[in-house]
Motif scaffolding. Structure first.
Motif, PDB file in Angstrom:
ATOM      1  N   GLU A 164      -4.789  24.264  37.489  1.00 13.95           N
ATOM      2  CA  GLU A 164      -3.476  24.491  37.336  1.00 13.95           C
ATOM      3  C   GLU A 164      -2.537  23.634  37.839  1.00 13.95           C
ATOM      4  O   GLU A 164      -2.810  23.031  38.933  1.00 13.95           O
ATOM      5  N   ASP A 197      -1.146  22.848  27.562  1.00 15.20           N
ATOM      6  CA  ASP A 197      -1.179  23.300  28.950  1.00 15.20           C
ATOM      7  C   ASP A 197      -2.437  22.401  29.598  1.00 15.20           C
ATOM      8  O   ASP A 197      -2.115  21.857  30.560  1.00 15.20           O
ATOM      9  N   PHE A 223       1.241  25.958  34.430  1.00 15.26           N
ATOM     10  CA  PHE A 223       0.753  25.246  33.318  1.00 15.26           C
ATOM     11  C   PHE A 223      -0.741  25.442  33.721  1.00 15.26           C
ATOM     12  O   PHE A 223      -1.156  25.205  34.733  1.00 15.26           O
ATOM     13  N   GLY A 259       0.476  30.164  32.833  1.00 13.84           N
ATOM     14  CA  GLY A 259       0.401  29.349  31.437  1.00 13.84           C
ATOM     15  C   GLY A 259       1.846  29.781  30.777  1.00 13.84           C
ATOM     16  O   GLY A 259       2.684  30.187  31.272  1.00 13.84           O
TER      17      GLY A 259
END
Length: 309
Positions: free
Chosen positions: A240, A283, A275, A103
């Motif tokens: 993700e 994100d 992200f 992140g």
């Protein structure tokens, strides 16, 4: 005659740095050394902030050359489990080693450094889902090696693995790699195609082998894109997204003893941005939109891909 005493001599070849006797066995690989040290860190035997034994001590304990120790330490450093890995001083166990940062707080890292630990973390899930858009699948094939080693070592056991990969079609004129002056187009295209097919076949073979060896339900599917992707994207477990640009450079290749200049991208060195859903709306939205983009390509303009020349 004075009372005799018995002196016990410990062969240094069979003693570890902790004083435990080490059994004779074939020399370990750097992967096995990394696996053992990783287990000590995960179990808390080596605590965050603690200095590791010296490379000489580790080499002696594991019965390997220092070069193998250095390779093992670099693997753990790439996974963010160790810091200060150098020849001059002992490495240090990283803070909070149970969590690889993702992140906004994570700086971009080269694909070869960042991808393997994230893929390994994804394989800790019961159902592993990986979607990828890339040029040849070289980076993904290399990164899959780490969770495969952990599965074979018994540290990971997912029940199901689904992998979908989008690669450029063999039938298009690639934007890159291409010759600078247009000479040798067929050779450059054939070279890329051979790499795309070989990497895809290795990736598929290694994953499907888990069915027989560990009873894991595995599906690996490839589809072809009608364009050259200017970026690479990896989507892990719907939570993700890892994103990198393919940055072109001019380099030389040799064809029949003649030098050919070409425009190409080295994807393994591309800086990977992470992200993850949860840290914030930026994100979370990026991950969601990336999945929408991937699924749209998969379900509309992509076509069946057969990994043959």
């Amino acid at each position: 005659m004075a009372g005799s005493c018995t002196v016990r001599v410990v062969d240094p070849e069979h003693a570890s740095v902790s004083g435990r006797k080490r059994s004779q066995r074939p020399q370990r690989t750097h992967h096995e050394v990394a696996d053992e040290l990783r287990a000590r860190i995960r179990s808390g035997a080596l605590r965050p902030g603690e200095r590791m034994p010296t490379q000489a001590q580790l080499a002696h304990e594991f019965g390997v050359e220092r070069g193998a120790v250095r390779q093992a330490l670099r693997v753990l450093q790439s996974e963010r489990l160790l810091t200060n890995v150098s020849k001059g001083s002992p490495a240090t166990v990283a803070p909070d080693p149970d969590r690889t940062p993702t992140g906004p707080q994570t700086p971009p890292l080269p694909t070869t450094v960042a991808l393997a630990p994230r893929i390994a973390a994804a394989f800790a899930a019961e159902h592993v889902e990986i979607d990828a858009v890339c040029l040849t699948a070289v980076s993904l094939t290399l990164a899959i090696g780490e969770p495969l080693r952990q599965i074979h070592a018994g540290r990971l056991k997912p029940a199901k693995v689904d992998v979908r990969v989008l690669l450029p079609s063999r039938d298009i004129d690639l934007a890159f790699p291409v010759p600078v002056e247009g000479r040798g187009d067929d050779w450059v295209h054939d070279r890329w195609l051979a790499m795309r097919n070989a990497q895809g076949q290795v990736l598929r073979h290694n994953l499907l082998a888990l069915r027989a060896t560990h009873g894991i339900d595995v599906r690996v599917t490839f589809r072809a894109l009608p364009f050259t992707p200017p970026v690479k994207l990896y989507l892990l477990n719907n939570t993700e997204a890892l994103f990198a640009y393919y940055t072109l450079m001019r380099r030389e290749a040799e064809i029949d003893h003649e030098h050919l200049e070409m425009y190409d991208a080295q994807g393994t060195r591309s800086m990977l941005f992470s992200f993850r859903q949860g840290p914030g709306p930026r994100d979370t939205t990026f991950v969601e939109q990336s999945h929408l983009w991937f699924n749209a390509l998969w379900e509309t303009i992509s076509s069946e891909l057969v990994l043959t020349n």
